[in-house]
Design a protein around this motif. Structure first.
Motif, PDB file in Angstrom:
ATOM      1  N   LEU A 239       0.702  -0.997  -0.177  1.00  0.00           N
ATOM      2  CA  LEU A 239       0.056  -0.034   0.013  1.00  0.00           C
ATOM      3  C   LEU A 239       0.695   1.365  -0.066  1.00  0.00           C
ATOM      4  O   LEU A 239       0.482   2.299  -0.716  1.00  0.00           O
ATOM      5  CB  LEU A 239      -1.008   0.060   0.968  1.00  0.00           C
ATOM      6  N   PRO A 240       2.012   1.422   0.963  1.00  0.00           N
ATOM      7  CA  PRO A 240       2.830   2.399   0.748  1.00  0.00           C
ATOM      8  C   PRO A 240       3.371   2.945  -1.004  1.00  0.00           C
ATOM      9  O   PRO A 240       3.397   4.060  -1.263  1.00  0.00           O
ATOM     10  CB  PRO A 240       3.927   2.349   1.516  1.00  0.00           C
ATOM     11  N   PHE A 241       3.612   1.657  -1.302  1.00  0.00           N
ATOM     12  CA  PHE A 241       4.108   1.749  -2.867  1.00  0.00           C
ATOM     13  C   PHE A 241       3.058   2.283  -3.634  1.00  0.00           C
ATOM     14  O   PHE A 241       3.309   3.216  -4.492  1.00  0.00           O
ATOM     15  CB  PHE A 241       4.507   0.515  -3.131  1.00  0.00           C
ATOM     16  N   LEU A 242       1.896   1.791  -3.667  1.00  0.00           N
ATOM     17  CA  LEU A 242       0.717   2.360  -4.640  1.00  0.00           C
ATOM     18  C   LEU A 242       0.453   3.746  -4.134  1.00  0.00           C
ATOM     19  O   LEU A 242       0.187   4.679  -5.136  1.00  0.00           O
ATOM     20  CB  LEU A 242      -0.592   1.331  -4.278  1.00  0.00           C
ATOM     21  N   TRP A 243       0.399   4.135  -2.932  1.00  0.00           N
ATOM     22  CA  TRP A 243       0.140   5.478  -2.531  1.00  0.00           C
ATOM     23  C   TRP A 243       1.262   6.252  -3.121  1.00  0.00           C
ATOM     24  O   TRP A 243       0.803   7.550  -3.559  1.00  0.00           O
ATOM     25  CB  TRP A 243       0.002   5.667  -1.104  1.00  0.00           C
ATOM     26  N   ARG A 244       2.448   6.113  -2.819  1.00  0.00           N
ATOM     27  CA  ARG A 244       3.416   6.954  -3.557  1.00  0.00           C
ATOM     28  C   ARG A 244       3.340   6.909  -4.847  1.00  0.00           C
ATOM     29  O   ARG A 244       3.693   7.986  -5.521  1.00  0.00           O
ATOM     30  CB  ARG A 244       4.653   6.366  -2.991  1.00  0.00           C
ATOM     31  N   ARG A 245       3.144   6.166  -5.594  1.00  0.00           N
ATOM     32  CA  ARG A 245       3.054   5.761  -7.141  1.00  0.00           C
ATOM     33  C   ARG A 245       1.974   6.668  -7.604  1.00  0.00           C
ATOM     34  O   ARG A 245       2.307   7.355  -8.488  1.00  0.00           O
ATOM     35  CB  ARG A 245       3.139   4.485  -7.499  1.00  0.00           C
ATOM     36  N   ILE A 246       0.746   6.415  -7.202  1.00  0.00           N
ATOM     37  CA  ILE A 246      -0.338   6.837  -7.832  1.00  0.00           C
ATOM     38  C   ILE A 246      -0.817   8.152  -7.190  1.00  0.00           C
ATOM     39  O   ILE A 246      -0.951   9.113  -7.981  1.00  0.00           O
ATOM     40  CB  ILE A 246      -1.551   5.819  -7.704  1.00  0.00           C
ATOM     41  N   MET A 247      -0.770   8.361  -5.796  1.00  0.00           N
ATOM     42  CA  MET A 247      -1.228   9.752  -5.238  1.00  0.00           C
ATOM     43  C   MET A 247      -0.205  10.766  -5.329  1.00  0.00           C
ATOM     44  O   MET A 247      -0.455  11.870  -5.526  1.00  0.00           O
ATOM     45  CB  MET A 247      -1.681   9.430  -3.798  1.00  0.00           C
ATOM     46  N   HIS A 248       0.994  10.209  -5.322  1.00  0.00           N
ATOM     47  CA  HIS A 248       2.089  11.209  -5.434  1.00  0.00           C
ATOM     48  C   HIS A 248       2.856  11.410  -6.797  1.00  0.00           C
ATOM     49  O   HIS A 248       3.700  12.095  -7.200  1.00  0.00           O
ATOM     50  CB  HIS A 248       3.185  11.036  -4.521  1.00  0.00           C
TER      51      HIS A 248
END
Length: 577
Positions: A239-248
């Protein structure tokens, strides 16, 4: 090695072994292929990725959990002890049943028709049993053949209801909301827990080659502990990976950065991406599928071309013709988008390298083309061929009726679909390996001992034999069935495919618990129909293809029964001089 008790029938057992492997091969090429058609058609998985996951998970499910279902197929259709005085006749019946099943499945797979491999072997057993001990001795009760007929309605109905419910929840509470991407991100742990919980429940219920008896409380503790633990690991790393990649929009991340876990959130802001590039490299999951507006653009252009060729067009002045074209066609931006969306396809198989035929690169290319041909097929491109086919049912109109969602939100469900595909593959290997190995196991034990035992233990090598055949069938020939499903049935996307696969897996899980031999084909087809109808328009599904699939289910049992019964009758009752 000890001599078999019925060694005089070695040739019968040899034929049984060959056709049992062919039956397992067809299960992979037909049943597993239609299960993975959703993942490949939605572009969540490439063909090679799907094959790799399926090969591992099907084999693991078959070997670890597959033995207990095998006994159900063996004993529920015909009572083995009716052959106590002549065990060799039961050996012959198993051979004929497997030959009937594998022959029909080979034809259906070649034609690309998704049929029920479960019902195929059951039809073979019914035909062989009727020809040897009489049709009245076949178990037509609810715990026998009658449950198969009921499954034609029950299995697709349950899967369709579950699939529609899952997609409606996903659609109205996530995909159509203002913050769809964020909502999709928050839904990942919930759906992950449900998926893993269903898989753990199957393993706990059936055991992993062990006699395990757990109370309801212990089962609940196992499910919550394992599913909760794995979901926690996902929250920590993925989830941190997806948040960083998509949201940031961190385009500099690579897959191995997920090992950093929450520390990814402390990374400095990403640098500016190169101009004119798709920095995040998120797939357009709707590429090649036209919206209503884009479809109208294409048809308006085709209509204008036709009118320009007609004799009446010469009566117009140039200014009138230009004015008509300008009025009829949408903006240039829409026209460009339409042409791009319609013309873009996935890459095809690798081209032949330069050099003489005997050079190492060319020989390696030829070897891969022969052994890995099934992996190189572009299923999405194959689904668009033969526009006049009876199965196509105006595909472009059908796709245009389905709404499109944010590709970033779809990307979130792409990760979930990989999990559901792997889980569904494991469940399928555990459930459907019995279609090939149950009659083969009976034949093997009768040939070796000359006796009909009350309880049959399935050897590990037999499970591995069936699992290997399933994996090989998918790798080499699965694309034939994949091309007739997926986007030919309804528009596929990761969110839709995830709901279909989870619904199909839950339905198979319920049936396995109740020891009902349902077909995964029926479950995934029913789930696809339910999700398609959840779009809000019944024309968003290919009703013609649904009819052909259902017709295939109806003819499977009688056709395989006639093949097996005819072969059994010819061999057993032929005149002898």
């Amino acid at each position: 090695m000890a001599v078999a008790a019925l060694s005089q029938y070695d040739y019968i057992f040899a034929l049984t072994t060959i056709f049992a492997f062919l039956d397992a091969w067809n299960i992979g090429a037909n049943d597993v292929a239609n299960s993975f058609a959703t993942s490949v058609s939605s572009r969540s998985l490439t063909m090679k990725q799907a094959m790799a996951i399926a090969a591992v998970m099907e084999f693991a499910g078959a070997v670890s959990v597959g033995s207990r279902v095998a006994a159900t197929i063996r004993s529920k259709i015909i009572e083995p002890h009716l052959y106590d005085e002549q065990p060799a006749v039961l050996l012959l019946a198993m051979m004929c049943a497997i030959i009937g099943s594998s022959t029909f499945l080979t034809f259906a797979t070649k034609m690309g028709f998704p049929v029920s491999t479960t019902h195929s072997i059951i039809g073979g057993l019914v035909g062989a049993g009727a020809a040897s001990i009489g049709i009245k001795q076949v178990n037509w009760e609810w715990d026998g053949v009658s449950s198969i007929f009921a499954a034609w309605v029950i299995a697709p109905g349950i899967a369709g209801t579950v699939g529609a419910a899952l997609f409606l929840i996903t659609k109205y509470f996530i995909m159509t909301r203002r913050h769809a991407v964020r909502n999709a991100f928050y839904s990942i742990p919930v759906y992950t827990f449900i998926t893993i919980g269903a898989l753990v429940m199957l393993v706990v219920w059936k055991g992993i080659q062990l006699e395990v008896s757990l109370s309801n409380t212990e089962i609940a503790v196992c499910v919550v502990t394992v599913a909760g633990g794995l979901t926690a690991l996902e929250c920590f790393f993925l989830l941190p990976f997806l948040w960083r990649r998509i949201m940031h929009e961190d385009w500099e991340l690579r897959w191995y950065h997920c090992l950093q876990g929450p520390w990814l959130l402390k990374r400095p802001p990403p640098s500016r991406p190169p101009p004119g590039t798709n920095a995040l490299n998120i797939k357009d999951y709707y590429r090649g599928h036209l919206t209503k507006e884009e479809l109208e653009t294409i048809r308006a252009s085709e209509s204008l071309l036709e009118s320009a060729k007609s004799p009446d067009s010469h009566a117009r002045t140039d200014s009138e013709a230009d004015s008509a074209i300008t009025t009829a066609l949408p903006s240039p931006a829409i026209q460009a988008s339409t042409l791009t969306r319609r013309s873009t396809t996935d890459a095809g198989p690798p081209l032949r390298p330069l050099g003489p035929w005997h050079s190492a690169p060319v020989l390696l290319w030829r070897f891969k083309r022969i052994t890995l041909r099934g992996l190189e097929q572009d299923v999405i491109r194959l689904q668009k061929r033969h526009p006049q086919s009876i199965l196509n049912y105006k595909i472009e109109d059908m796709h245009a009726r389905a709404p499109r969602y944010d590709n970033r939100a779809e990307y979130m469900y792409s990760a979930l679909q990989i999990l559901t595909a792997a889980s569904a593959s494991f469940i399928h290997g555990a459930s459907d390996v019995s279609n090939a190995i149950a009659p083969f196991t009976s034949a093997f034990l009768i040939w070796r001992t000359g006796l009909i035992a009350d309880e049959v233990h399935v050897p590990l090598w037999v499970l591995a034999f069936g699992g290997a055949g399933i994996s090989l069938g998918l790798l080499t020939y699965g694309y034939h069935v994949m091309r007739n499903l997926g986007n030919r049935l309804t528009l596929m996307s990761p969110s839709r495919g995830f709901c279909m696969e989870l619904a199909g897996g839950i339905t198979v899980l319920m049936a396995t618990r109740l020891a009902i031999p349902v077909s995964s084909t029926q479950c995934i087809a029913g789930a696809a129909i339910g999700v398609g109808l959840a779009n809000g328009d019944w024309r968003a599904i290919n009703v013609r293809l649904v009819g052909w699939i259902y017709l295939g289910w109806l003819i499977t049992v009688p056709v395989t029964g006639l093949i097996a019964g005819g072969l059994m009758g010819i061999i057993l009752w032929a005149p002898r001089w």
